[in-house]
Design a protein around this motif. Structure first.
Motif, mmCIF file in Angstrom:
data_model
loop_
_atom_site.group_PDB
_atom_site.id
_atom_site.type_symbol
_atom_site.label_atom_id
_atom_site.label_comp_id
_atom_site.label_asym_id
_atom_site.label_seq_id
_atom_site.Cartn_x
_atom_site.Cartn_y
_atom_site.Cartn_z
ATOM 1 N N ILE A 144 0.557 16.021 1.587
ATOM 2 C CA ILE A 144 1.499 17.235 2.820
ATOM 3 C C ILE A 144 2.962 17.184 2.813
ATOM 4 O O ILE A 144 3.111 17.326 2.226
ATOM 5 N N SER A 145 2.884 18.467 3.335
ATOM 6 C CA SER A 145 3.962 19.381 3.897
ATOM 7 C C SER A 145 4.011 19.748 4.886
ATOM 8 O O SER A 145 3.873 19.774 5.966
ATOM 9 N N GLY B 235 8.725 15.808 10.184
ATOM 10 C CA GLY B 235 8.900 14.786 8.755
ATOM 11 C C GLY B 235 7.786 14.440 7.992
ATOM 12 O O GLY B 235 6.546 13.888 8.400
ATOM 13 N N VAL B 236 8.028 14.067 6.856
ATOM 14 C CA VAL B 236 7.449 14.377 5.603
ATOM 15 C C VAL B 236 8.023 13.299 4.513
ATOM 16 O O VAL B 236 8.942 13.888 3.963
ATOM 17 N N THR B 237 7.269 12.498 3.691
ATOM 18 C CA THR B 237 8.119 11.271 3.010
ATOM 19 C C THR B 237 6.481 10.949 2.649
ATOM 20 O O THR B 237 5.595 10.164 2.711
ATOM 21 N N THR B 238 7.213 9.998 1.847
ATOM 22 C CA THR B 238 6.144 8.817 0.764
ATOM 23 C C THR B 238 7.148 7.299 1.080
ATOM 24 O O THR B 238 8.219 7.908 0.754
ATOM 25 N N GLN B 239 5.647 6.317 0.684
ATOM 26 C CA GLN B 239 6.805 4.960 1.090
ATOM 27 C C GLN B 239 5.570 3.976 0.708
ATOM 28 O O GLN B 239 4.388 4.216 0.459
ATOM 29 N N PRO C 159 6.766 -3.270 7.059
ATOM 30 C CA PRO C 159 5.253 -2.815 7.428
ATOM 31 C C PRO C 159 5.215 -1.476 8.115
ATOM 32 O O PRO C 159 4.061 -0.898 8.847
ATOM 33 N N ASP C 160 6.391 -0.589 8.645
ATOM 34 C CA ASP C 160 6.939 0.252 9.777
ATOM 35 C C ASP C 160 8.118 0.914 8.909
ATOM 36 O O ASP C 160 8.463 0.766 8.365
ATOM 37 N N TRP C 161 8.082 2.653 8.298
ATOM 38 C CA TRP C 161 8.150 3.568 7.932
ATOM 39 C C TRP C 161 8.112 4.952 8.999
ATOM 40 O O TRP C 161 7.890 4.913 9.515
ATOM 41 N N GLY C 162 9.673 4.921 9.195
ATOM 42 C CA GLY C 162 8.903 6.838 9.759
ATOM 43 C C GLY C 162 11.006 7.816 9.819
ATOM 44 O O GLY C 162 11.605 7.630 8.616
ATOM 45 N N ARG D 213 1.041 -0.741 0.095
ATOM 46 C CA ARG D 213 -0.176 -0.174 -0.028
ATOM 47 C C ARG D 213 0.574 1.128 0.344
ATOM 48 O O ARG D 213 1.780 1.085 0.329
ATOM 49 N N TYR D 214 0.747 1.968 -1.036
ATOM 50 C CA TYR D 214 1.132 3.632 -1.206
ATOM 51 C C TYR D 214 0.709 4.691 -0.035
ATOM 52 O O TYR D 214 -0.006 4.651 0.261
ATOM 53 N N ALA D 215 2.038 4.957 0.739
ATOM 54 C CA ALA D 215 1.004 6.443 1.515
ATOM 55 C C ALA D 215 2.001 7.706 1.266
ATOM 56 O O ALA D 215 3.808 7.240 1.814
ATOM 57 N N HIS D 216 1.610 8.693 1.690
ATOM 58 C CA HIS D 216 2.223 9.869 1.855
ATOM 59 C C HIS D 216 1.561 10.398 2.983
ATOM 60 O O HIS D 216 0.735 10.849 3.337
ATOM 61 N N PHE D 217 3.092 9.833 4.058
ATOM 62 C CA PHE D 217 2.439 10.979 5.003
ATOM 63 C C PHE D 217 3.350 11.810 5.920
ATOM 64 O O PHE D 217 4.670 12.118 5.485
ATOM 65 N N GLY D 218 3.022 12.627 7.090
ATOM 66 C CA GLY D 218 4.031 13.076 7.495
ATOM 67 C C GLY D 218 3.646 12.895 9.449
ATOM 68 O O GLY D 218 2.266 12.841 9.817
ATOM 69 N N LEU D 219 4.706 13.298 9.846
ATOM 70 C CA LEU D 219 4.402 12.917 11.149
ATOM 71 C C LEU D 219 5.011 14.530 12.134
ATOM 72 O O LEU D 219 6.429 14.969 11.965
ATOM 73 N N ALA D 220 4.741 14.120 13.186
ATOM 74 C CA ALA D 220 4.867 16.084 13.937
ATOM 75 C C ALA D 220 4.492 15.872 15.274
ATOM 76 O O ALA D 220 4.133 15.119 15.643
#
Length: 448
Positions: free
Chosen positions: A174-175, A122-126, A133-136, A102-109
């Motif tokens: 997301i930015s 932090g913003v990235t795509t994966q 199963p875990d990215w960050g 599954r593709y995801a464009h996500f940001g964590l703050a």
């Protein structure tokens, strides 16, 4: 905007830690300046009693985006790093079927509760799959910054974490700017005012921690409840000694030669560190006192000139600035290392897929020969051939997706390398300035 919010206690290493959990679907998010128009799922995770948590890893509740369940993972004390580590993960990844992705464009703050625009994001795509199963971000926020009460990332020992998830490949919504500036929740400013009010009130009286939840429109947004004086909190003591430090700094204290020599030794010891090690040591506060002693020391034959005293006062701030810049440069260099790791992982997966595809291709040819020679087993062999071809198509599909992702990463590679080069130049400038200060201190050593 659809909102789901709840607050409940969570048992963390034998203590009850309160968690406020809120999920929002930001429908028709739009900003002309940010050129955003679409749908993003936003999750807010507020964890109280954060500094008392001893668990290595914390997992949030599951939340659903486009039919898939996700979760947030944080390492309060870092994941093999002296930084807070934070990741987005697929929930129940052990039960996923083979070939799932599954593709995801996500940001964590981690939100700065004094000034939202100073939040760390932090913003990235994966492309998430069974093997990944875990990215960050492993080095997300230095622990020294996180636990510094003046920075605003822990207020009343509460940490505010946000996640933004978007699963449409058509465009990246997301930015960093979206996270810190999008006015998706009017309560944020009021919540921050409540937190600041609580801190101001604690300077004169002990209070209960302010609880920030999702209130109804009619009651006040927050309420600070005063209780009878009790044992001082860590924040009470920090406020007291910060005020005391300021008062002592402005006093005209006379220092002895022995105190001046001891202060000089402390400054020299700090300058013998690298700027990054000095930043991590947290020794700026005692060094401020050492600079005060050196600038105030007065002995008839060794009195420093007015210009030297002025430069000593300026150096205390200069050292802090240089250490901050060195830490930032190191973080930028580590960013490239992290991207290299992602690139290497994708490349290895492509290598494995290429090998497997060639194996499948060879197996298909063998089956075709058997079909020509073994007419009795034609039906069974045909079925096996179709299965092999289906597997080849799945490999082709996933390889094509990863190749597109790799090409997108390579398009930005020059930018990452340029960032690393600038960081190296900045590090050289910092070291040169650091050496100049060190030489100056050595030059006045004979006068003390």
């Amino acid at each position: 905007m659809e909102v789901y919010s709840k607050s409940k206690p969570m048992d963390v290493n034998g203590q009850i830690t309160k968690v406020t959990w809120k999920i929002e679907v930001l429908s028709d998010v739009h900003s002309k300046s940010m050129d955003v128009n679409g749908q993003v799922t936003k999750v807010t995770w507020r964890i109280e009693n954060f500094s008392t948590i001893q668990d290595k890893e914390l997992c949030s509740e599951n939340f659903t985006v486009d039919g898939n369940k996700w979760r947030i993972l944080i390492f309060p004390k870092g994941n093999t790093a002296d930084h807070l580590s934070i990741y987005l993960g697929v929930a129940n990844s052990s039960t996923l079927p083979a070939g799932w992705s599954r593709y995801a464009h996500f940001g964590l703050a981690v939100i700065n509760q004094f000034d939202r625009e100073l939040s760390i994001a932090g913003v990235t795509t994966q492309v998430f799959d069974v093997n990944g199963p875990d990215w960050g971000f492993t080095s997300f926020l230095p622990l020294t910054e996180l636990h510094n009460p003046k920075r605003g990332y822990l207020v009343n020992d509460a940490c505010l974490v946000e996640a933004y998830v978007f699963t449409d490949r058509s465009i990246g919504f997301i930015s960093h700017e979206l996270i810190v500036k999008t006015d998706s929740d009017k309560l944020k400013t009021k919540e921050c005012d409540c937190v600041k009010a609580a801190m101001d009130n604690q300077r004169t009286t002990s209070t209960k921690a302010v609880e920030i939840t999702n209130p109804s429109p009619t009651p006040p947004y927050c309420q600070i409840m005063a209780i009878e004086p009790e044992e001082p909190t860590e924040e009470d003591m920090n406020t007291f000694f910060t005020s005391l430090e300021s008062k002592l700094w402005s006093s005209n204290t006379i220092f002895s030669r022995e105190e001046a020599k001891e202060a000089l030794a402390k400054v020299e010891k700090a300058l013998n560190m690298t700027p990054v090690n000095f930043y991590d040591s947290g020794k700026l506060s005692p060094l401020k006192h050492a600079f005060k002693i050196l600038a105030s020391f007065d002995c008839s034959s060794t009195t420093l000139t007015i210009e030297q005293k002025k430069e000593l006062f300026a150096m205390e701030e200069s050292l802090k600035e240089l250490a901050d810049r060195a830490a930032k440069a190191l973080q930028d260099k580590n960013f490239l290392t992290e991207k290299e790791s992602i690139k290497l992982t994708i490349t290895h997966k492509l290598d494995r897929n290429l090998i497997r595809y060639k194996e499948v291709e060879s197996e298909v040819k063998q089956v075709e020969k058997r079909l020509a020679a073994l007419h009795v087993q034609v039906e069974e062999a045909q079925k096996e051939r179709e299965n092999m071809l289906a597997e080849g198509k799945e490999i082709f599909k996933s390889s094509k997706e990863m190749k597109m992702e790799l090409e997108a990463l390579e398009m930005q590679w020059a930018e990452y390398e340029a960032m690393a080069k600038v960081a190296e130049e900045e590090e050289s400038i910092v070291l040169a300035e650091w050496g100049r200060i060190k030489d100056f201190i050595s030059s006045i050593k004979g006068k003390i």
